[in-house]
Design a protein around this motif. Structure first.
Motif, PDB file in Angstrom:
ATOM      1  N   GLU A  70     109.016  52.094  21.216  1.00  0.00           N
ATOM      2  CA  GLU A  70     107.647  51.829  21.674  1.00  0.00           C
ATOM      3  C   GLU A  70     107.275  52.729  22.853  1.00  0.00           C
ATOM      4  O   GLU A  70     106.155  53.228  22.930  1.00  0.00           O
ATOM      5  CB  GLU A  70     107.485  50.360  22.063  1.00  0.00           C
ATOM      6  N   LEU A  71     108.223  52.928  23.769  1.00  0.00           N
ATOM      7  CA  LEU A  71     107.963  53.809  24.903  1.00  0.00           C
ATOM      8  C   LEU A  71     107.665  55.221  24.411  1.00  0.00           C
ATOM      9  O   LEU A  71     106.682  55.837  24.824  1.00  0.00           O
ATOM     10  CB  LEU A  71     109.158  53.835  25.863  1.00  0.00           C
ATOM     11  N   HIS A  72     108.521  55.725  23.543  1.00  0.00           N
ATOM     12  CA  HIS A  72     108.412  57.105  23.070  1.00  0.00           C
ATOM     13  C   HIS A  72     107.148  57.348  22.253  1.00  0.00           C
ATOM     14  O   HIS A  72     106.520  58.399  22.376  1.00  0.00           O
ATOM     15  CB  HIS A  72     109.658  57.454  22.246  1.00  0.00           C
ATOM     16  N   HIS A  73     106.754  56.388  21.433  1.00  0.00           N
ATOM     17  CA  HIS A  73     105.640  56.604  20.502  1.00  0.00           C
ATOM     18  C   HIS A  73     104.303  56.012  20.958  1.00  0.00           C
ATOM     19  O   HIS A  73     103.256  56.414  20.441  1.00  0.00           O
ATOM     20  CB  HIS A  73     105.993  56.058  19.119  1.00  0.00           C
ATOM     21  N   VAL A  74     104.320  55.068  21.910  1.00  0.00           N
ATOM     22  CA  VAL A  74     103.074  54.405  22.308  1.00  0.00           C
ATOM     23  C   VAL A  74     102.829  54.516  23.817  1.00  0.00           C
ATOM     24  O   VAL A  74     101.869  55.153  24.252  1.00  0.00           O
ATOM     25  CB  VAL A  74     103.080  52.909  21.896  1.00  0.00           C
ATOM     26  N   HIS A  75     103.675  53.871  24.587  1.00  0.00           N
ATOM     27  CA  HIS A  75     103.405  53.687  26.013  1.00  0.00           C
ATOM     28  C   HIS A  75     103.427  54.986  26.821  1.00  0.00           C
ATOM     29  O   HIS A  75     102.493  55.252  27.598  1.00  0.00           O
ATOM     30  CB  HIS A  75     104.389  52.682  26.611  1.00  0.00           C
ATOM     31  N   LEU A  76     104.470  55.782  26.673  1.00  0.00           N
ATOM     32  CA  LEU A  76     104.571  57.009  27.469  1.00  0.00           C
ATOM     33  C   LEU A  76     103.493  58.028  27.115  1.00  0.00           C
ATOM     34  O   LEU A  76     102.872  58.592  28.023  1.00  0.00           O
ATOM     35  CB  LEU A  76     105.977  57.604  27.353  1.00  0.00           C
ATOM     36  N   PRO A  77     103.233  58.266  25.825  1.00  0.00           N
ATOM     37  CA  PRO A  77     102.143  59.210  25.512  1.00  0.00           C
ATOM     38  C   PRO A  77     100.793  58.762  26.065  1.00  0.00           C
ATOM     39  O   PRO A  77     100.011  59.578  26.566  1.00  0.00           O
ATOM     40  CB  PRO A  77     102.128  59.256  23.980  1.00  0.00           C
ATOM     41  N   MET A  78     100.512  57.454  25.998  1.00  0.00           N
ATOM     42  CA  MET A  78      99.239  56.956  26.507  1.00  0.00           C
ATOM     43  C   MET A  78      99.117  57.191  28.014  1.00  0.00           C
ATOM     44  O   MET A  78      98.106  57.707  28.498  1.00  0.00           O
ATOM     45  CB  MET A  78      99.099  55.459  26.216  1.00  0.00           C
ATOM     46  N   LEU A  79     100.157  56.809  28.763  1.00  0.00           N
ATOM     47  CA  LEU A  79     100.126  56.967  30.212  1.00  0.00           C
ATOM     48  C   LEU A  79     100.067  58.443  30.610  1.00  0.00           C
ATOM     49  O   LEU A  79      99.394  58.807  31.571  1.00  0.00           O
ATOM     50  CB  LEU A  79     101.338  56.289  30.844  1.00  0.00           C
ATOM     51  N   ALA A  80     100.755  59.294  29.856  1.00  0.00           N
ATOM     52  CA  ALA A  80     100.744  60.729  30.149  1.00  0.00           C
ATOM     53  C   ALA A  80      99.377  61.342  29.846  1.00  0.00           C
ATOM     54  O   ALA A  80      98.874  62.165  30.623  1.00  0.00           O
ATOM     55  CB  ALA A  80     101.839  61.432  29.345  1.00  0.00           C
ATOM     56  N   GLU A  81      98.776  60.941  28.750  1.00  0.00           N
ATOM     57  CA  GLU A  81      97.453  61.468  28.389  1.00  0.00           C
ATOM     58  C   GLU A  81      96.417  61.142  29.461  1.00  0.00           C
ATOM     59  O   GLU A  81      95.511  61.929  29.738  1.00  0.00           O
ATOM     60  CB  GLU A  81      97.008  60.905  27.042  1.00  0.00           C
ATOM     61  N   GLY A  83      97.107  60.908  32.557  1.00  0.00           N
ATOM     62  CA  GLY A  83      97.516  61.564  33.791  1.00  0.00           C
ATOM     63  C   GLY A  83      98.251  60.662  34.762  1.00  0.00           C
ATOM     64  O   GLY A  83      98.518  61.053  35.897  1.00  0.00           O
ATOM     65  N   PHE A  84      98.615  59.449  34.338  1.00  0.00           N
ATOM     66  CA  PHE A  84      99.278  58.506  35.230  1.00  0.00           C
ATOM     67  C   PHE A  84     100.761  58.820  35.406  1.00  0.00           C
ATOM     68  O   PHE A  84     101.333  58.508  36.442  1.00  0.00           O
ATOM     69  CB  PHE A  84      99.103  57.070  34.743  1.00  0.00           C
ATOM     70  N   ILE A  85     101.387  59.397  34.378  1.00  0.00           N
ATOM     71  CA  ILE A  85     102.804  59.735  34.441  1.00  0.00           C
ATOM     72  C   ILE A  85     103.040  61.099  33.796  1.00  0.00           C
ATOM     73  O   ILE A  85     102.180  61.633  33.096  1.00  0.00           O
ATOM     74  CB  ILE A  85     103.697  58.693  33.712  1.00  0.00           C
ATOM     75  N   THR A  86     104.251  61.605  34.026  1.00  0.00           N
ATOM     76  CA  THR A  86     104.823  62.671  33.220  1.00  0.00           C
ATOM     77  C   THR A  86     106.141  62.114  32.716  1.00  0.00           C
ATOM     78  O   THR A  86     106.697  61.181  33.315  1.00  0.00           O
ATOM     79  CB  THR A  86     105.073  63.953  34.049  1.00  0.00           C
ATOM     80  N   TRP A  87     106.642  62.646  31.611  1.00  0.00           N
ATOM     81  CA  TRP A  87     107.904  62.120  31.093  1.00  0.00           C
ATOM     82  C   TRP A  87     108.675  63.177  30.338  1.00  0.00           C
ATOM     83  O   TRP A  87     108.122  64.189  29.916  1.00  0.00           O
ATOM     84  CB  TRP A  87     107.687  60.874  30.249  1.00  0.00           C
ATOM     85  N   GLU A  88     109.974  62.935  30.230  1.00  0.00           N
ATOM     86  CA  GLU A  88     110.890  63.820  29.523  1.00  0.00           C
ATOM     87  C   GLU A  88     111.774  62.964  28.627  1.00  0.00           C
ATOM     88  O   GLU A  88     112.002  61.791  28.907  1.00  0.00           O
ATOM     89  CB  GLU A  88     111.748  64.599  30.513  1.00  0.00           C
ATOM     90  N   THR A  89     112.280  63.599  27.572  1.00  0.00           N
ATOM     91  CA  THR A  89     113.068  62.840  26.598  1.00  0.00           C
ATOM     92  C   THR A  89     114.571  62.917  26.796  1.00  0.00           C
ATOM     93  O   THR A  89     115.287  62.024  26.344  1.00  0.00           O
ATOM     94  CB  THR A  89     112.750  63.305  25.163  1.00  0.00           C
TER      95      THR A  89
END
Length: 139
Positions: A70-81, A83-89
């Motif tokens: 869920e983080l990888h496919h939903v939550h992280l992309p939304m927050l990154a789009e 501009g609230f976060i950046t993330w790495e895998t």
């Protein structure tokens, strides 16, 4: 302002502000996203936090593999789009994004007034419980 360039109208600014508030509340509408924002608030400004553990509410542990997906496919992309976060895998981590302050300010405001928030919204939320206890100790 140079000739021919018009400043945004009050209406346009109002629409932009409304869209940003909608984005903030949409971002905060899911528990893993709220927990991640709080974890980032607790971390140093430039320090990434490990995932999925930083997106878990301590008293409600989810299935780790489901949360990771869920983080990888939903939550992280939304927050990154937004501009609230950046993330790495590799490793899976998140850090504050360029617009992090827009979402962080909501939690900072809640934490400042934790003692006046209804218990139904506090009990079970470790961070707000701690803030409530701290404000009670100050009285």
């Amino acid at each position: 302002m140079p000739f021919g360039i018009m400043a945004p109208s009050h209406h346009e600014n109002g629409e932009r502000v409304s869209e940003r508030w909608n984005a903030v509340f949409e971002a905060l509408s899911s528990e893993p996203r709220r927990q991640l924002i709080v974890s980032l608030l607790d971390a140093e400004a430039n320090e990434p936090v490990p995932l999925p553990e930083s997106a878990v509410m301590s008293n409600v542990p989810p299935d780790p593999e489901t949360l990771r997906l869920e983080l990888h496919h939903v939550h992280l992309p939304m927050l990154a789009e937004l501009g609230f976060i950046t993330w790495e895998t590799d490793p899976l981590v998140a850090a504050r994004g360029p617009q992090f302050d827009e979402v962080a300010v909501v939690f900072e405001a809640f934490h400042e007034v934790a003692s006046s928030i209804p218990e139904s919204l506090v009990v079970g939320c470790r961070r707000l419980e701690e803030e409530m206890e701290t404000s009670a100790d100050l009285c």
